[in-house]
Design an enzyme around this catalytic site. Structure first.
Site, mmCIF file in Angstrom:
data_model
loop_
_atom_site.group_PDB
_atom_site.id
_atom_site.type_symbol
_atom_site.label_atom_id
_atom_site.label_comp_id
_atom_site.label_asym_id
_atom_site.label_seq_id
_atom_site.Cartn_x
_atom_site.Cartn_y
_atom_site.Cartn_z
ATOM 1 N N LYS A 246 1.037 -1.198 -0.062
ATOM 2 C CA LYS A 246 0.002 -0.191 0.109
ATOM 3 C C LYS A 246 1.045 1.339 0.028
ATOM 4 O O LYS A 246 2.129 1.118 0.248
ATOM 5 C CB LYS A 246 -0.975 0.088 1.222
ATOM 6 C CG LYS A 246 0.009 -0.090 2.395
ATOM 7 C CD LYS A 246 -1.323 -0.344 3.675
ATOM 8 C CE LYS A 246 -0.474 -0.557 5.019
ATOM 9 N NZ LYS A 246 -1.358 -0.696 6.095
ATOM 10 N N ASN A 249 3.512 1.804 2.736
ATOM 11 C CA ASN A 249 4.228 0.867 2.807
ATOM 12 C C ASN A 249 5.519 1.033 1.819
ATOM 13 O O ASN A 249 6.322 0.257 1.469
ATOM 14 C CB ASN A 249 3.828 -0.738 2.990
ATOM 15 C CG ASN A 249 3.061 -0.826 4.230
ATOM 16 O OD1 ASN A 249 3.495 -0.154 5.152
ATOM 17 N ND2 ASN A 249 2.440 -1.857 4.411
HETATM 18 P P1 ADP Z 1 4.372 0.192 10.875
HETATM 19 O O1 ADP Z 1 4.383 -0.462 12.332
HETATM 20 O O2 ADP Z 1 2.918 0.936 10.628
HETATM 21 O O3 ADP Z 1 4.524 -0.898 9.768
HETATM 22 P P2 ADP Z 1 6.916 1.287 10.708
HETATM 23 O O4 ADP Z 1 7.136 1.081 12.368
HETATM 24 O O5 ADP Z 1 7.521 0.225 9.866
HETATM 25 O O6 ADP Z 1 5.498 1.257 10.718
HETATM 26 O O7 ADP Z 1 7.290 2.846 10.718
HETATM 27 C C1 ADP Z 1 6.547 3.764 11.056
HETATM 28 C C2 ADP Z 1 6.899 4.938 10.226
HETATM 29 O O8 ADP Z 1 8.284 5.227 10.464
HETATM 30 C C3 ADP Z 1 6.502 4.962 8.886
HETATM 31 O O9 ADP Z 1 5.177 5.273 8.718
HETATM 32 C C4 ADP Z 1 7.479 5.929 8.175
HETATM 33 O O10 ADP Z 1 6.816 7.163 8.131
HETATM 34 C C5 ADP Z 1 8.757 5.753 9.296
HETATM 35 N N1 ADP Z 1 9.685 4.892 8.775
HETATM 36 C C6 ADP Z 1 9.850 3.545 8.888
HETATM 37 N N2 ADP Z 1 10.667 3.288 8.152
HETATM 38 C C7 ADP Z 1 11.617 4.364 7.821
HETATM 39 C C8 ADP Z 1 12.758 4.364 6.943
HETATM 40 N N3 ADP Z 1 13.679 3.234 6.521
HETATM 41 N N4 ADP Z 1 13.212 5.525 6.736
HETATM 42 C C9 ADP Z 1 12.419 6.601 6.695
HETATM 43 N N5 ADP Z 1 11.364 6.585 7.778
HETATM 44 C C10 ADP Z 1 10.904 5.394 7.883
#
Ligand code: ADP
Length: 458
Positions: A246, A249
C-alpha cells in the site's frame, strides 16, 4: 468518487496488525479477520525460521556500510568495550545461512544486555514515524557519519504476537536484496528491545508525496510501477508474498525532478510484517496435500498457486491511486467497500483520466482482474509495453499467458513519454529489458531536489 468516501479516502488510515490472525485492519475499524469476510484467501504459511539469502554477493555494499558493520563487530568483541556490551553474541541461527549455491547477504544480529552500547555507536536524532509496535528514529553512525533509520520496538509492550510478526519481518528482510526493497543493515536485540537498523528513506512515504501533489503524471506513475513491479517480481520469484502492499508501505529514499518537471522517485518497499514465504514446490504439494490422483483438481496437478497474486491487485490499487489521487474503491462502510472490491469494476470517469493513455488503463484492468488466475503476474507486468515499451517491441508479441491483452493495450496516447532509468533508480530491470531503453527520449537534470518532508508522525 461520487460515492461517499470512507474517512481520508482510505489513504489516511493506518493498518493495524492483528496479532491473532496476522491480518491488518484500519485502526479505527474492526479487524477484517474478525468478520466473516476474507478479502483474499491466502494459501501461504509464514516462515518464521531464519531464511537463507536470496541475494547476490554483497560487494555492492557501500564502504561506509561495510565500515559500520565492521565497527559493530569490533565494538562487540574488543576488550575495551564497556562490560555491559561485552557479552554480545551472534544468534546461533546466523550460522545457518545459505541455501544451495546462493550467495550470502549476512545481516548481523547482535544480542546485548541493554541498549547502552547502541547509544555509543549511534547518535539518535528526530523521530521519523511511529508504527504499530514501535518508533522509527533517525540515527547517525558516530564513526562513519552514515545516517540510518532505526526501528525500536519494546518487546514487552508490543507483546509476544507482535514480536513474532517482527521476527518474521526481520527474517524475510535478512533474506532479500533488491534495489527497491528496504535494506536491513543489522539487528540489535536486548532482552527488552529490538532495534532494526534500516536504510534511511529521507523523502518519507509515497502516500505523503501523493497527498501533496494530489495525483502524479502518467510517467511519474510508470516509473514507480516499474520499480514496484521489479521488487515484487523478485519477491515472487523467491516465493515471498508481501501481502500488505500500500502507499504507506512504499518509502521514498531520494528523488529528483527532471527537465520536464517530472518527479523521479527512488522507492523502497517496506513493512514485511505480514509477508510470508511459501513452502515447498510442486512435489511437496503433490505428496503432502493431494492424496489420490483420481481426485486431484487440475490446479493441483498444474501446481497453480495464485496466492502471490494478492500483491498484484495491490499494485493495481496503488497505480490507480497515483494516477487520480483516489483509491479505485471507496464506500461508506466496510461491507459496501468489500462488495465493490468483489465486483472489481474500475471507473475512469473523473476528468483526470482523459489525459491517461489507454495503455495505462489496460494495465490497470489486467492488474485488477477479480479472478487471480486471470490477473497479470509480476513478471508479465515487467514485460508489459506500458512499462518497458522498447523491450516489448523487441520481444513482440508479449502477452499475458492467462489472457489476451485487450484491444486497449495496443495504443499509446500522445501523453505517453518514455525514459531511461536514472542511475539511482535502476533495479532488476536494468539487467534485462529497460537497458534497451537507454537514450530513448527524455533528458534529466541530475541535480537532486530534496522533497520537503512534511509528514512527521508525532
Ligand atoms: P508500521 O508499524 O506501521 O509498519 P513502521 O514501524 O515500519 O510502521 O514505521 C513507522 C513510520 O516510520 C513509517 O510510517 C514511516 O513514516 C517511518 N519509517 C519507517 N521506516 C523508515 C525508513 N527506513 N526511513 C524513513 N522513515 C521510515
Amino acid at each position: 468518487m461520487g460515492v461517499q468516501k470512507m474517512a481520508d479516502s482510505g489513504f489516511g488510515k493506518k493498518t493495524a496488525k492483528c496479532p491473532n490472525c496476522s491480518s491488518t485492519s484500519q485502526k479505527d475499524a474492526p479487524c477484517v479477520s474478525s468478520s466473516k469476510t476474507r478479502l483474499i484467501p491466502v494459501l501461504v504459511a509464514a516462515d518464521t525460521s531464519d531464511t537463507s539469502s536470496l541475494g547476490e554477493p554483497d560487494s555492492s555494499i557501500p564502504l561506509e556500510r561495510k565500515k559500520d558493520q565492521q565497527l559493530i563487530k569490533y565494538k562487540a568483541f574488543a576488550k575495551d568495550v564497556p562490560s555491559k556490551s561485552s557479552n554480545i553474541e551472534k544468534k546461533p541461527s546466523q550460522q545457518q545461512w545459505g541455501r544451495g549455491n546462493v550467495s550470502e547477504v549476512k545481516v548481523p544480529h547482535i544480542r546485548l544486555d541493554d541498549g547502552a552500547a547502541i547509544q555509543e555507536i549511534y547518535t539518535f536524532g528526530k523521530i521519523l514515524g511511529k508504527g504499530s509496535f514501535g518508533v522509527v528514529i533517525e540515527a547517525i553512525n558516530k564513526e562513519t557519519g552514515t545516517k540510518w533509520a532505526i526501528k525500536k520496538v519494546n518487546k514487552e509492550k508490543a507483546g509476544s504476537s507482535a514480536v513474532k510478526l517482527l521476527e518474521q519481518e526481520v527474517n524475510i528482510l535478512k533474506s532479500v536484496k533488491h534495489e527497491h526493497i528496504i535494506h536491513l543493515e543489522q539487528v540489535f536485540e536486548t532482552p527488552k528491545k529490538m532495534y532494526l537498523v534500516m536504510e534511511l528513506c529521507e523523502d518519507g512515504e509515497l502516500r505523503e508525496i501523493l497527498k501533496r501533489k494530489e495525483h502524479l503524471s502518467e510517467n511519474e506513475t510508470r516509473w514507480i510501477i516499474q520499480s514496484l513491479a521489479s521488487a515484487i517480481a523478485y519477491l515472487h520469484n523467491n516465493d515471498i508474498v508481501h501481502r500488505d502492499l500500500k502507499l504507506e508501505n512504499i518509502m521514498v529514499k531520494s528523488s529528483f525532478t527532471d527537465a520536464n518537471n517530472e518527479m523521479n522517485l527512488n522507492i523502497k518497499v517496506t513493512d514485511f510484517g505480514l509477508a510470508a514465504k511459501k513452502h515447498g514446490g510442486s512435489e511437496a504439494m503433490l505428496q503432502s496435500a493431494c492424496g489420490t490422483p483420481t481426485y486431484m483438481a487440475p490446479e493441483v496437478i498444474n501446481d497453480h498457486d495464485y496466492s502471490q497474486q494478492c500483491d498484484i491487485w495491490s499494485i493495481g490499487v496503488i497505480m490507480y491511486s497515483l494516477l487520480c489521487g483516489e483509491p479505485p474503491f471507496s464506500a461508506s462502510s466496510e461491507e459496501k467497500l468489500f462488495e465493490l472490491i468483489r465486483k472489481g469494476e474500475l471507473h475512469f470517469s473523473d476528468p483526470v483520466w482523459e489525459s491517461i493513455s489507454d495503455c495505462a488503463k489496460s494495465v490497470l484492468k489486467q492488474l485488477m482482474k477479480v479472478d487471480p488466475a486471470h490477473r497479470i503476474t509480476a513478471k508479465e507486468l515487467l514485460d508489459n509495453q506500458w512499462i518497458t515499451p522498447t523491450a516489448h517491441k523487441k520481444k513482440f508479441p508479449v502477452k499475458s499467458k492467462k489472457e489476451n491483452v485487450d484491444s486497449l493495450d495496443t495504443g499509446n496516447s500522445n501523453s505517453t513519454r518514455y525514459r531511461p532509468l536514472p542511475a539511482g533508480l535502476k533495479g532488476e530491470l536494468e539487467k534485462s529489458s529497460v537497458a534497451s531503453n537507454q537514450g530513448a527520449t527524455a533528458k534529466y537534470s541530475t541535480k537532486p531536489t530534496a522533497l520537503p518532508r512534511t509528514k512527521k508522525k508525532p
